[in-house]
Design a protein around this motif. Sequence first.
Motif, PDB file in Angstrom:
ATOM      1  N   ARG A   3       0.845  -1.189   0.000  1.00 24.46           N
ATOM      2  CA  ARG A   3       0.000   0.000   0.000  1.00 24.46           C
ATOM      3  C   ARG A   3       0.886   1.247   0.000  1.00 24.46           C
ATOM      4  NH1 ARG A   3      -3.090  -3.517   3.319  1.00 24.46           N
ATOM      5  NH2 ARG A   3      -5.232  -3.772   2.544  1.00 24.46           N
ATOM      6  N   VAL A   4       0.362   2.338  -0.553  1.00 25.76           N
ATOM      7  CA  VAL A   4       1.119   3.594  -0.642  1.00 25.76           C
ATOM      8  C   VAL A   4       1.207   4.238   0.741  1.00 25.76           C
ATOM      9  CG1 VAL A   4       1.129   5.927  -1.604  1.00 25.76           C
ATOM     10  CG2 VAL A   4       0.468   3.980  -3.034  1.00 25.76           C
ATOM     11  N   ASP A   5       2.423   4.669   1.104  1.00 32.59           N
ATOM     12  CA  ASP A   5       2.607   5.444   2.326  1.00 32.59           C
ATOM     13  C   ASP A   5       2.270   6.898   1.990  1.00 32.59           C
ATOM     14  OD1 ASP A   5       3.828   7.081   4.391  1.00 32.59           O
ATOM     15  OD2 ASP A   5       4.850   5.273   5.060  1.00 32.59           O
ATOM     16  N   ALA A   6       1.166   7.408   2.533  1.00 32.99           N
ATOM     17  CA  ALA A   6       0.667   8.732   2.154  1.00 32.99           C
ATOM     18  C   ALA A   6       1.663   9.844   2.477  1.00 32.99           C
ATOM     19  CB  ALA A   6      -0.671   9.000   2.846  1.00 32.99           C
ATOM     20  N   LYS A   7       2.479   9.648   3.521  1.00 32.59           N
ATOM     21  CA  LYS A   7       3.443  10.689   3.886  1.00 32.59           C
ATOM     22  C   LYS A   7       4.555  10.805   2.861  1.00 32.59           C
ATOM     23  CE  LYS A   7       4.337   8.868   7.848  1.00 32.59           C
ATOM     24  NZ  LYS A   7       4.939   8.623   9.186  1.00 32.59           N
ATOM     25  N   LEU A  13       7.498  10.542  -7.214  1.00 29.62           N
ATOM     26  CA  LEU A  13       8.072   9.529  -6.341  1.00 29.62           C
ATOM     27  C   LEU A  13       6.980   8.990  -5.419  1.00 29.62           C
ATOM     28  CD1 LEU A  13      11.372  11.331  -5.325  1.00 29.62           C
ATOM     29  CD2 LEU A  13      11.232   9.245  -6.701  1.00 29.62           C
ATOM     30  N   ALA A  14       7.107   7.719  -5.099  1.00 31.25           N
ATOM     31  CA  ALA A  14       6.172   7.100  -4.156  1.00 31.25           C
ATOM     32  C   ALA A  14       6.893   5.991  -3.414  1.00 31.25           C
ATOM     33  CB  ALA A  14       4.957   6.540  -4.892  1.00 31.25           C
ATOM     34  N   VAL A  15       6.458   5.753  -2.189  1.00 25.44           N
ATOM     35  CA  VAL A  15       7.000   4.660  -1.381  1.00 25.44           C
ATOM     36  C   VAL A  15       5.851   3.724  -1.025  1.00 25.44           C
ATOM     37  CG1 VAL A  15       8.124   4.025   0.778  1.00 25.44           C
ATOM     38  CG2 VAL A  15       8.870   6.075  -0.460  1.00 25.44           C
ATOM     39  N   LEU A  16       6.040   2.445  -1.334  1.00 23.40           N
ATOM     40  CA  LEU A  16       5.043   1.418  -1.036  1.00 23.40           C
ATOM     41  C   LEU A  16       5.467   0.648   0.210  1.00 23.40           C
ATOM     42  CD1 LEU A  16       4.605   0.015  -4.664  1.00 23.40           C
ATOM     43  CD2 LEU A  16       3.166   1.704  -3.507  1.00 23.40           C
ATOM     44  N   ARG A  17       4.499   0.432   1.104  1.00 23.20           N
ATOM     45  CA  ARG A  17       4.766  -0.349   2.317  1.00 23.20           C
ATOM     46  C   ARG A  17       4.243  -1.777   2.091  1.00 23.20           C
ATOM     47  NH1 ARG A  17       5.552   1.008   7.774  1.00 23.20           N
ATOM     48  NH2 ARG A  17       5.140   3.223   7.285  1.00 23.20           N
ATOM     49  N   GLU A  77      16.222  12.165  -1.634  1.00 28.29           N
ATOM     50  CA  GLU A  77      16.292  12.475  -0.202  1.00 28.29           C
ATOM     51  C   GLU A  77      15.650  13.830   0.105  1.00 28.29           C
ATOM     52  OE1 GLU A  77      20.177  10.008   1.324  1.00 28.29           O
ATOM     53  OE2 GLU A  77      20.493  12.020   0.551  1.00 28.29           O
ATOM     54  N   ALA A  78      15.805  14.796  -0.806  1.00 26.74           N
ATOM     55  CA  ALA A  78      15.201  16.108  -0.578  1.00 26.74           C
ATOM     56  C   ALA A  78      13.679  16.041  -0.674  1.00 26.74           C
ATOM     57  CB  ALA A  78      15.758  17.115  -1.585  1.00 26.74           C
ATOM     58  N   GLU A  79      13.172  15.235  -1.603  1.00 30.66           N
ATOM     59  CA  GLU A  79      11.723  15.120  -1.801  1.00 30.66           C
ATOM     60  C   GLU A  79      11.058  14.294  -0.700  1.00 30.66           C
ATOM     61  OE1 GLU A  79       9.474  16.070  -4.105  1.00 30.66           O
ATOM     62  OE2 GLU A  79      10.646  16.974  -5.708  1.00 30.66           O
ATOM     63  N   LEU A  80      11.778  13.322  -0.146  1.00 29.63           N
ATOM     64  CA  LEU A  80      11.178  12.377   0.800  1.00 29.63           C
ATOM     65  C   LEU A  80      11.894  12.440   2.146  1.00 29.63           C
ATOM     66  CD1 LEU A  80      10.849   9.330  -1.636  1.00 29.63           C
ATOM     67  CD2 LEU A  80       9.038  10.924  -0.966  1.00 29.63           C
ATOM     68  N   PRO A  81      11.648  13.480   2.942  1.00 33.97           N
ATOM     69  CA  PRO A  81      12.351  13.601   4.223  1.00 33.97           C
ATOM     70  C   PRO A  81      12.043  12.479   5.206  1.00 33.97           C
ATOM     71  CG  PRO A  81      10.590  15.225   4.044  1.00 33.97           C
ATOM     72  CD  PRO A  81      10.732  14.595   2.698  1.00 33.97           C
ATOM     73  N   GLU A  82      10.907  11.758   5.013  1.00 34.18           N
ATOM     74  CA  GLU A  82      10.552  10.673   5.926  1.00 34.18           C
ATOM     75  C   GLU A  82      11.116   9.323   5.472  1.00 34.18           C
ATOM     76  OE1 GLU A  82       9.064  11.138   8.757  1.00 34.18           O
ATOM     77  OE2 GLU A  82       8.971  13.279   8.348  1.00 34.18           O
ATOM     78  N   LEU A  83      11.882   9.313   4.375  1.00 35.78           N
ATOM     79  CA  LEU A  83      12.410   8.048   3.866  1.00 35.78           C
ATOM     80  C   LEU A  83      13.381   7.430   4.868  1.00 35.78           C
ATOM     81  CD1 LEU A  83      12.258   6.434   1.125  1.00 35.78           C
ATOM     82  CD2 LEU A  83      14.468   7.473   0.594  1.00 35.78           C
TER      83      LEU A  83
END
Length: 696
Positions: free
Chosen positions: A64-68, A95-99, A206-212
Motif C-alpha cells: 500500500r502507498v505510504d501517504a506521507k 516519487l512514491a514509497v510502497l509499504r 532524499e530532498a523530496e522524501l524527508p521521511e524516507l
Amino acid sequence: MSVLGPDGLVGAGVLINDSFVLTGAHVVNSALGRDRFEMKPPALDAVVSLRMPHVDSKRALSARVDAKMWRPPRASQDLGNGPVAAGQRQYFGDLAVLRLTEPVPDGAESAAFLPEREGYEVTALWASGNALTTLRALPRAVAAPWIALDVIAGSVFEGYSGGPLWDRAREAVVGLVIAAHVPTPGGAGSPTAPAALYGIGLSTIEAELPELPPLAVPTTGQGGQQLLSVLEQLLPGGDSLRKCEARLSAKLRRESAGQAADSYRLLSLAAGTRRGVPELVDVVRECMADSGPAGSPDGNPLWGQLLCAARVVSPGEMLTVAQRRDLVGLLVRCGVGGTEPDGLLRAVLPYADERPSVSGLVDATDLLEGYDQPNGRLVPPLLQAVVRIALAESAVGNPVAKDLVAWVDRVSVRLGIPTAAVEQFRQDARPAPPADDGVVGVPRIQVELLPLVPGHRFTYQIWVWNGEGRHEVVLVQDSEVSSEQVVAGIRAALRTEVHEHTEQAQVEFFLAPAWLRLEVDTWQLPGDEEESGFFLGITRRVVLRSSGRARESYAGWKRRTAALRSSFQPVVLDHRSTNPLVAQAQLEATPDAGIVIMCCEQQHQSRILLQCLQAGVHTVLWHRQDHDQETVKRLLDLLEGVSHADIPETVRLERARALADPECLTHHGRRLSLLYDGPDYRPPPLAPDSWALTQP
C-alpha cells in the motif's frame, strides 16, 4: 522488482528495506488504473501488486502507498495540489514509497544507494522478465531535479519507469528511471538520434522524501580498522557499547543486537547505511557526554581521531540524516539574497581544479559536503558556504537567515569545530562596508612575486579581483623571467581580465618581507613605433603588500585597519627607531595607528618594515634613499588632508610629477614607495587563516 497493473506490467520499483519499495508516483497511478498524473494520494485501502522475477517469479506481493511519502508529478518545485497545466512538463516529484503487507521472499536484498556521478555510465534495469532487460545510458547532466541521460546501447520500452539506475563500477543504485524521450522519425529530431532517459538522483530523492528511512550503501574496508581502533578506546566497556548500538539502531531504523552488540556491529551498521557514519559520530558524542564532564569529547585527542577516521570510511558524508534534511528545508526558502550557486563555489573553492556545474543551493552544498577543510583551516567548505548564504539572506531581511546561523552553530559543535573559529569566519565573510570614496568595486591585479637571488629574475602568479565576487588566478609563470616579462603579464591581464580602459585598476605586488624594498613601481615595458611604453608606477597605482603575514599579527592588523577612518595621524619611525626596542615601543604606544612614515637609512629599512608587519600596520610610506627631517616633513605634507583610500593615487601622482620634470633629479616622487597592506581582498593562499584563530 516489477509493479503490476490490471493489464500486466506497468513499471518497476526498488526494494530499500524489508518493508518499503521505492518507485515512481505515475507508476502507482497506472497500477491502480488512475490517470498517470493524478495528484491525490491513493485510497488507504488501495493495493498495488508486485513481483520479484529474479527471486521468486511466481509469487505476487501486495503493498500500500505510504501517504506521507507520496510525491506526484508536478511542473514546479511547489508541492501544491493542483494538476499539471496543459503544455507544462513534469520535472519535479514523481516519487512514491510502497509499504509491503507481507515479508519479502527469501534471497531478496535491499538495494545499496550512492550519489550519482556526471559522465559515468549507468545501466537501467527492466524487471519485466523480458529477454532484453537492460540498456546502457550516459548522464548528460547531473542536476536537480531530474537527470538527463543519453541511451548509448539498447532500446527504450515501457516498463523502465520506477526501476533503478545501476552504477556497475560502484555496485550501487544512483537513481530511478522516471521518463523517456524517443525521437519521432520525420519530426523535429533525427530518426537516428539516440533516445533519452530521465532519472531522479539520490540527492533529489532524499530532498523530496524527508521521511524516507536511511538507505543502505555498499560497505567499504578503507578506514574501517582505524575506526574500530578508536571506538574500542572511546567505548571500553560493554555497557557503553550496547548503549551506543541501541541508539544507533534506533536512529537507522534497524533491529538492535542487544547483548550481542560490539564494535564490529557498530561499524557494520554505520558503514552499511546512507549517512550512517555521521550518525555513529553523533551517537558516540552523546554517550560520552552522558558520562559527565570527565567523558566530554572536548579536548579528548581520541575524538579528533574518530572524526578523521569517519571521513576516511565515509568521505562524502559529514551530516546526519536529520542535519541534511534540516539544511535542505532551510535552503529551499533561500534565494532572495541573490547567492548564485556557481559564485558560491568560486568563493568557497577558489582554487579547485574543476568545479562541477550545479543547479541550486541544495546541489551546491551537497557537492561541498565531500570536501575536507584545507590544511590549517578549521571551518570546512560546507559550513563556509552555509555561513555565506546566511549572511546574504540576512542582508535582505529573510528570516530564514537566523535558522541558518543556528544550524551552523549546532552542527559545528558536533564536528568539533571551535565556536570562536566559526564566529571569526562569519565576521570575516561579512561584506565590507562601503569606503568613504565609494570605490569598493575598483578592480585589482594582484601579483605574487617570487624573486630569485639576486633579484633580477622572477616567477609569479597573477590574480584578478573585480569587486563582484570574482577572485581567481589568471596567469601562472613557473619559469624564470625578467621584470619586463612580469610587466608584460600584468599588462595582458589588465587588457583581457579587467579591460585596461578601466582607469581605476590597481596593481598589488605580494612579496615576502625580505623583498619589500624591490623597486617594482619603476618597472616598465618599452614601447615600439606603434605603441607607447607602459610604466607601472605612473600608468597604474602600484602598491606593495606582504605575503608573509604571521598569525600573531592578525589581531593588530584588523584593529589598525578598522581604525583608519577615525585615527589617521601617522606614526613617524626615523633614525631613532633603528633601535628595535624603540620602534617596538612606538608601535605599541599607538595601537590604533594604521599608517607609518618610515625615514631611516636603507640598511635599516627591511628590519623596520618587518616590525611594522608584526605590529599589524596597514600602510607604510617611505623614501628609498632620503632619510633626513626634510623628507619626513615632505611625506607628512603629502598625506595632509588625503583620505586613506586616496593614498595610492596620491603616491602615483607624485611619481608622475617627478618624471614630468626630468631635470629635477631630487624630486622625492622618484624613489617613493608604498606598502598598502589591508586584510581585504587577499588571495586565499596568502590570506591569514583568520577563521582558524581565536578571538583577540
